[in-house]
Design an enzyme around this catalytic site. Structure first.
Site: not given
Ligand code: GTP
Ligand code: MG
Length: 238
Positions: A174, A186
């Site tokens: 990722e 963030a």
């Molecule tokens: P996860 O199951 O949490 O990994 O989410 P996802 O599979 O829906 O993927 P997404 O691309 O939305 O987010 C992956 C990663 O992006 C998270 O693990 C965080 O590190 C970061 N992230 C996503 N949304 C947020 C947010 O609202 N705030 C912050 N601080 N980080 C975020």
């Molecule tokens: Mg994650």
């Protein structure tokens, strides 16, 4: 320690994860096997991180050497701990086998690249995506379309080959690309959400909302000054 936690977690969801007539000894043996396979899996994902990090470091050093300037400010990587990997595997539901876990957890390996400018975020992402051995699996552009809470970043899941003694492993990594302003927002949001366990008081929610707008505005202003620092070579400027 965590191996006991695995058993505990499986025990609490035994009806979902095992048949009702499951033999406890067999279950323990299966969990031991999953544990050993996860240790190996994490090693492979670490290799995936190493491969991607080398690619990013090469770009960065090349830029610094040639241009005295790098669009990459900093790079951080993290490998999901075995504990949170198990926790996510259980939470997302499904088979507790290594191939099934691999297929549904895509953030075991993570690399975060912070740039000064928004255009550099896309530029670096394109450079990586053009590399023939990196396959892009998914792209989530939270810069073009920020999350409702104001979160912005460009997320890619790329697959990188890792050459092992007997075979080649294709490891998903990722990639999170963002600007310094996006990263600042963030990391603050993350700390606050962690502290309040997602139940942010309205006052803080409003502050974060406002901060997200200010951060996006700052990125826009900085972008306007970017070309003064370094023109984009792929626009044919010099
Ligand atoms: P996860 O199951 O949490 O990994 O989410 P996802 O599979 O829906 O993927 P997404 O691309 O939305 O987010 C992956 C990663 O992006 C998270 O693990 C965080 O590190 C970061 N992230 C996503 N949304 C947020 C947010 O609202 N705030 C912050 N601080 N980080 C975020
Ligand atoms: Mg994650």
């Amino acid at each position: 320690q965590w191996q006991d936690r695995v058993r505990e977690m499986v025990a609490t969801r035994q009806d979902e994860l095992t048949r009702p007539d499951a033999d406890q000894g067999l279950l323990a043996a299966q969990m031991k096997q999953v544990h050993d396979e996860l240790v190996q899996l994490r090693m492979h994902y670490q290799f995936g991180i190493d491969e991607v990090q080398t690619k990013v470091n090469i770009l960065r050093q090349e830029f610094e050497q040639i241009h005295d300037y790098s669009p990459i400010e900093h790079v951080r990587s993290r490998l999901k701990s075995t504990e949170s990997l198990i926790e996510k595997a259980v939470r997302t539901g499904g088979e507790m086998t290594v191939p099934a876990i691999r297929a549904r957890v895509h953030d075991i390996a993570g690399v975060r690249i912070t740039c000064s400018f928004v255009s550099d975020v896309y530029w670096i992402a394109d450079m990586l995506r053009r590399q023939p051995d990196l396959e892009t699996l998914t792209v989530k552009d939270y810069i073009a379309e920020p999350k409702p809470n104001g979160y912005r970043s460009l997320h890619l899941i790329v697959r990188v080959p890792v050459f092992l003694s007997e075979h080649t492993e294709y490891v998903p990594v990722e990639l999170q690309l963002r600007t310094i302003a996006m990263d600042f927002w963030a990391s603050t949001e993350h700390k606050l959400s962690y502290k309040y366990r997602k139940n942010l008081p309205g006052r803080l929610r409003a502050e974060l909302d406002d901060a997200a707008r200010v951060a996006a505005d700052l990125d826009e202003r900085m972008e306007r000054m970017r070309d003064e620092i370094r023109p984009m070579p792929d626009r044919g400027e010099t």
